[in-house]
Design an enzyme around this catalytic site. Structure first.
Site, mmCIF file in Angstrom:
data_model
loop_
_atom_site.group_PDB
_atom_site.id
_atom_site.type_symbol
_atom_site.label_atom_id
_atom_site.label_comp_id
_atom_site.label_asym_id
_atom_site.label_seq_id
_atom_site.Cartn_x
_atom_site.Cartn_y
_atom_site.Cartn_z
ATOM 1 N N ASP A 270 -1.803 -7.217 -6.420
ATOM 2 C CA ASP A 270 -2.928 -7.361 -5.497
ATOM 3 C C ASP A 270 -2.513 -8.357 -4.428
ATOM 4 O O ASP A 270 -2.369 -9.554 -4.699
ATOM 5 C CB ASP A 270 -4.159 -7.862 -6.254
ATOM 6 C CG ASP A 270 -5.368 -8.085 -5.355
ATOM 7 O OD1 ASP A 270 -5.244 -7.927 -4.118
ATOM 8 O OD2 ASP A 270 -6.439 -8.439 -5.884
ATOM 9 N N GLY B 232 0.825 -1.204 0.000
ATOM 10 C CA GLY B 232 0.000 0.000 0.000
ATOM 11 C C GLY B 232 0.857 1.250 0.000
ATOM 12 O O GLY B 232 0.529 2.253 0.637
ATOM 13 N N ALA B 233 1.960 1.196 -0.757
ATOM 14 C CA ALA B 233 2.973 2.259 -0.685
ATOM 15 C C ALA B 233 2.769 3.361 -1.712
ATOM 16 O O ALA B 233 3.636 4.221 -1.865
ATOM 17 C CB ALA B 233 4.360 1.641 -0.854
ATOM 18 N N LYS C 158 -9.104 -5.051 11.437
ATOM 19 C CA LYS C 158 -7.987 -4.476 12.187
ATOM 20 C C LYS C 158 -7.805 -5.183 13.534
ATOM 21 O O LYS C 158 -6.662 -5.410 13.976
ATOM 22 C CB LYS C 158 -8.204 -2.976 12.402
ATOM 23 C CG LYS C 158 -8.098 -2.153 11.135
ATOM 24 C CD LYS C 158 -6.758 -2.340 10.431
ATOM 25 C CE LYS C 158 -6.524 -1.309 9.327
ATOM 26 N NZ LYS C 158 -5.258 -1.533 8.603
ATOM 27 N N TYR D 14 -14.159 -3.210 8.738
ATOM 28 C CA TYR D 14 -12.852 -2.588 8.991
ATOM 29 C C TYR D 14 -12.396 -2.851 10.426
ATOM 30 O O TYR D 14 -11.241 -3.200 10.671
ATOM 31 C CB TYR D 14 -12.954 -1.091 8.721
ATOM 32 C CG TYR D 14 -11.644 -0.351 8.732
ATOM 33 C CD1 TYR D 14 -10.817 -0.363 7.610
ATOM 34 C CD2 TYR D 14 -11.237 0.382 9.847
ATOM 35 C CE1 TYR D 14 -9.618 0.332 7.604
ATOM 36 C CE2 TYR D 14 -10.039 1.075 9.850
ATOM 37 C CZ TYR D 14 -9.234 1.053 8.722
ATOM 38 O OH TYR D 14 -8.040 1.739 8.724
#
Length: 249
Positions: free
Chosen positions: A59, A10-11, A154, A150
Site C-alpha cells: 500500500d 498500480g501495475a 490529479k 479525483y
C-alpha cells in the site's frame, strides 16, 4: 538503450500493467508494485516473454510499506532509476455527498503515495546522477464533475510534478506527468455502471467526444512513458502531456 531498474505502481492491471510490459520489452528490469496480488500474474507474463520482473504487494500510502517495498526491489534488481507513479482509483460523488473517507483515500494514494515513492527512490537517483520520474495524472485534472476528490488529486499531482522537477533537475533527474484521456481499463467498467450503461454503450458515448474518433488503450500511455524515460530525454522536465486523442471536455 541501457537496462535500467524501473518501478511501476498500480501495475496489476490497466495502464500500470501496460507500462510495465513496455518498459520490460525495452530491456529494463521492472518491479511491479500493487496493493493487490494481481501484479504477480503480470510479472509472470513478463518473465515468460524473456524479461526481468518482480512483483511486490504494498500500500503506497503507508510509509513503512513503501520503505520495505523499495528495499526489497533494490536488494533484488538494484537501485530504482525509473519511477512511474501510476497507482490510483476513483471514488466519485457529487461534492456535497462525498464522504470524508472517500476524499482522504483518493488523496492518500494519488498524492501521498506519489510523494512517498519519490522520497524513497530519488536519493539513489541523485547519487547516480540520473533518474526518471513519470506521474500518471488525468485529463480530469483540468475539470470534471462529480469527482472533486479525483480532480483535486490529479491537479495536485501536476503541481507536484512541476515543483519536484525544479528540485531535482540539478541532480540529473527529470520529473514529468502524463494525463490520459479516456483509456479503457477496469475503472471504465466502474464508470459505466455508475452511469447506468453497459461497457460498450459507455465507450461509445465517450468515443463521440474524442476528436481522434477512438478511445485510448494502455499502450497509448505506455508509449508516452517510454518517451519521458528515454536515455536522451534529459532536457524535458516539469511537463504535462495529455494523451487524450485531441482536446476535448
Amino acid at each position: 538503450m541501457n537496462s535500467r531498474v524501473a518501478l511501476v505502481t498500480g501495475a496489476g492491471s490497466g495502464i500500470g500493467a501496460g507500462t510495465a510490459k513496455a518498459l520490460a520489452a525495452q530491456g529494463n528490469r521492472v518491479a511491479l508494485v500493487d496493493r493487490s496480488d494481481r501484479a504477480q500474474a503480470v510479472a509472470d507474463e513478463i518473465r515468460e516473454s524473456g524479461g526481468t520482473a518482480m512483483a511486490v504487494q504494498a500500500d503506497i500510502s503507508d510509509p513503512d510499506a513503501v520503505t520495505q517495498a523499495v528495499e526489497e526491489v533494490t536488494a533484488t534488481l538494484g537501485p530504482v532509476e525509473v519511477l512511474v507513479n501510476n497507482a490510483g482509483f476513483a471514488r466519485d460523488n457529487m461534492v456535497l455527498d462525498m464522504p470524508l473517507a472517500d476524499w482522504d483515500s483518493v488523496m492518500a494514494t494519488h498524492l501521498r503515495g506519489s510523494f512517498l515513492m519519490l522520497k524513497a527512490t530519488a536519493p539513489a537517483m541523485r547519487e547516480a546522477g540520473w533518474g526518471r520520474v513519470v506521474n500518471i495524472s488525468s485529463i480530469s485534472a483540468l475539470v470534471d464533475g462529480d469527482r472533486a476528490n479525483y480532480v483535486a488529486a490529479k491537479a495536485g499531482l501536476e503541481g507536484f510534478t512541476r515543483a519536484t522537477a525544479l528540485d531535482l533537475a540539478p541532480f540529473g533527474i527529470t520529473v514529468n506527468a502524463i494525463g490520459p484521456g479516456v483509456v479503457v481499463t477496469e475503472m471504465t467498467k466502474v464508470s459505466a455502471a455508475r452511469a447506468g450503461r453497459t461497457l460498450d454503450e459507455h465507450i461509445e458515448v465517450q468515443r463521440q467526444s474524442i476528436p481522434r474518433g477512438r478511445v485510448g488503450t494502455p499502450h497509448d500511455i505506455a508509449r508516452a512513458v517510454l518517451f519521458f524515460t528515454a536515455e536522451d530525454a534529459d532536457y524535458v522536465t516539469g511537463q504535462v502531456i495529455y494523451v487524450s486523442g485531441g482536446p476535448h471536455g
